[in-house]
Design an enzyme around this catalytic site. Structure first.
Site, PDB file in Angstrom:
ATOM      1  N   GLY A 141       9.390  -0.479   7.872  1.00  8.05           N
ATOM      2  CA  GLY A 141       9.331   0.040   8.909  1.00  8.05           C
ATOM      3  C   GLY A 141      10.838   0.293   9.456  1.00  8.05           C
ATOM      4  CB  CYS A 171      10.794  -3.927   3.883  1.00 10.46           C
ATOM      5  SG  CYS A 171      12.139  -3.294   4.465  1.00 10.46           S
ATOM      6  CE1 TYR A 172      10.589  -4.527  12.346  1.00  6.63           C
ATOM      7  CE2 TYR A 172       8.328  -4.371  12.254  1.00  6.63           C
ATOM      8  CZ  TYR A 172       9.293  -4.373  13.089  1.00  6.63           C
ATOM      9  OH  TYR A 172       9.211  -4.820  14.223  1.00  6.63           O
ATOM     10  CG  HIS A 208      10.264  -0.720  -0.045  1.00  8.66           C
ATOM     11  ND1 HIS A 208       9.352  -0.682   0.801  1.00  8.66           N
ATOM     12  CD2 HIS A 208      11.369  -0.867   0.323  1.00  8.66           C
ATOM     13  CE1 HIS A 208       9.809  -0.597   1.972  1.00  8.66           C
ATOM     14  NE2 HIS A 208      11.250  -0.849   1.644  1.00  8.66           N
ATOM     15  CD  GLU A 229       5.995  -0.348  -1.092  1.00  8.38           C
ATOM     16  OE1 GLU A 229       6.200  -1.491  -1.595  1.00  8.38           O
ATOM     17  OE2 GLU A 229       6.860  -0.152   0.068  1.00  8.38           O
ATOM     18  CG  ASP A 282      -9.739  18.568  -1.990  1.00  7.71           C
ATOM     19  OD1 ASP A 282      -9.761  18.280  -3.267  1.00  7.71           O
ATOM     20  OD2 ASP A 282      -8.788  18.935  -1.097  1.00  7.71           O
ATOM     21  CE  LYS A 337      -6.431  18.075  -4.813  1.00  2.19           C
ATOM     22  NZ  LYS A 337      -6.769  18.868  -3.660  1.00  2.19           N
TER      23      LYS A 337
END
Ligand code: XMP
Length: 515
Positions: A55, A82-83, A171, A173, A230, A371
């Site tokens: 963040g 991180c944050y 990070h 991710e 969808d 998705k």
């Protein structure tokens, strides 16, 4: 067996969604909640592990978003990123200081202490990781050990293994972090001891039962079909759950791709015994769009006209209580995520306003899914590739691919050109490799020559892009032979076009659609 659940507390990082996606890709269900959630609310969610996202704030600011320190005593495995790491350091009594300058981008990570997080990493020295931070941890809290450093930070990862609390300054991710997936998986499976039991067949089983229960024995549901994956998945799921008490409405606004409405209706009628109303409203939409050039106005007119037509259909049916919609998880996250003061909210409202206007309760069976997960559900439901892998198609349809006024003549030209692009991408196998590929009709005419005649006709632009999530995109390097074939066919076969150009812009700064 209950599905394991990881809760991600969102502290405002642009990567929070990515964390959730990576965890689900590893087969573990994850949910994002704002960092402002109370510890009672968090407890009620019954997580098996907790992740604190990055963040933009600084823990050194007393108004910075926090975490109730009690949560650390629950025995939950926790990963701070991180944050999230700075916050853990701050709460547990470590020292966090503002870095001299922001570190943004690649860095090399050196492991200083072996631990479960680092198991199975391909590279052990100088691992490339993605950094994005202002503050840094100068000294870890009591009880924590330092696990890794970079050339610029001495505490790039730390842990209190006895309490299963881990923290990373980088990070994992983000795709730029080498072996980031392995690090996250190590947290999930070696540290938190979770089961990879999130998959789409159990999702379907659980949600079909849930839909039956939620809707009850007698109530009727209406659902707007667009032809996209969808809404088709929503319709087929509900049909399986409640059969003929589902009423599907597909409005042909005349702005669809050539034959697309008919194709989807024919498929659904043949394979599912759906209650399907195929409404022909082409003339109404075209008359409302007459003389309108502004893309926002076109969007609004199409949106309002759709609601009007849909409402009329619904009125003809009695006793409808619910409206089913294909809302996806990214839209849900967008509405709940922790936003800084400068957050820009971007959304495309296609059927916005319907439920309030019609006094219907909403049913959103896909609101937990990304998705790619919806596509997996579609496969589970036995839907064919042409539906599962259909390119995204904007709600305002071809109206935003005809720049300027939409007329029947322009629509005919674009539909034919678009069909050729579609068919050639299909025939060459490129359709399933690209994110989107389509034709755009430009509101200008240029000079050409055909035989001995000088011509003055329309220009078609080809837009073919690669993308992961439409947030960023790059133009696809389609082989020139295929482009040549598309161009030749359009110019020879579509009356009114004498020039085809290729869009070679990336997003940003361009967008995918031209509008
Ligand atoms: P842009 O043009 O913003 O498009 O780069 C990103 C993605 O969104 C689709 N798109 C829309 N989808 N209603 C929609 O449902 C809209 O008004 C709309 N405008 C753009 C676009 O096709 C691309 O996939």
């Amino acid at each position: 067996m209950e599905t394991d659940k990881v809760i991600i507390l969102d502290y405002g990082s642009q990567y929070t969604q990515l964390i959730a996606r990576r965890i689900r890709e590893a087969g573990v269900y994850s949910e994002i909640h704002p960092c402002t959630i109370t510890s009672e609310e968090l407890k009620a969610l019954k997580p098996q592990a907790l992740i604190l996202s990055g963040g933009p704030a600084s823990v050194t600011n007393h108004e910075a978003p926090a975490l109730d320190p009690q949560v650390l005593d629950w025995g939950l495995p926790i990963l701070g990123i991180c944050y999230g790491m700075q916050l853990l350091a701050h709460i547990c009594g470590g020292e966090v200081v503002p870095a001299q300058d922001r570190e943004y981008g690649r860095a090399e990570l050196f492991i200083t202490e072996d631990c479960a997080l680092w198991e199975g990493l391909v590279v052990k020295e100088g691992i490339k990781v993605w950094m994005s931070h202002g503050d840094k941890v100068l000294a870890p809290p009591p009880g924590f050990i330092v696990l890794a450093r970079t050339n610029r930070v001495d505490v790039a990862a730390m842990a209190d293994p006895a309490r299963k609390i881990y923290a990373l300054q980088f990070h994992p991710e983000v795709a730029h972090t080498e072996d980031g997936d392995q690090i996250l998986r190590n947290f999930l499976f070696r540290i938190a001891d979770l089961n990879p039991n999130w998959n789409m067949s159990s999702f379907l089983e659980e949600h079909l039962a849930r839909l039956r229960e939620e809707i009850g024995e007698n109530e009727q549901v209406i659902c707007a079909l667009s032809g996209g994956v969808d809404s088709t998945v929503v319709a087929v799921m509900l049909h399986k759950a409640i059969g003929h008490r589902l009423h599907c409405v597909l409005v042909d606004n005349g702005l669809l791709r050539l034959g697309e409405g008919e194709e989807i209706v024919a498929y659904l009628r043949q394979h599912f015994d759906l209650n399907l109303h195929f409404v022909q409203a082409q003339d109404l939409f075209l008359s409302r769009l007459k003389g309108v050039e502004d893309p926002e106005k076109k969007r609004k007119i199409i949106g309002h006209t759709f609601i009007e037509v849909f409402e009329q259909e619904a009125k003809a049916l009695t006793g409808i209580k619910y409206l089913a919609q294909g809302t996806l998880y990214p839209d849900v996250i967008e509405s709940i995520s922790f936003k800084g003061p400068s957050a820009v909210i971007k959304s495309h409202h296609n059927v916005g306003g319907l439920p309030e206007k019609m006094d219907l309760a909403l049913i959103e069976p896909l609101r937990e899914l990304f998705k790619d997960e919806v596509r997996k559900v579609a496969v589970e439901l036995g839907l064919p590739d042409f539906i599962v892998w259909r390119h995204p198609f904007p709600g305002p349809a071809l109206a935003i691919r005809i720049l300027g006024e939409v007329t029947q003549e322009r629509l005919n030209i674009l539909q034919q050109a678009d069909k050729i692009v579609h068919n050639e991408l299909m025939a060459s196998g490129w359709y399933y490799k690209v994110w989107q590929g389509f034709a755009v009709l430009l509101p200008l005419k240029t000079v050409g020559v055909m035989g001995d005649e000088r011509t003055y006709e329309h220009v078609i632009a080809l837009r073919i892009v690669d993308s992961i999530d439409a947030m960023t995109a790059d133009w696809t390097r389609v082989p020139s032979e295929i482009l040549a074939l598309i161009s030749n066919r359009i110019i020879n076969e579509v009356k009114g076009v004498n020039r085809v150009v290729l869009d070679i812009s990336s997003k940003p700064p361009s967008t995918i659609e031209w509008e």
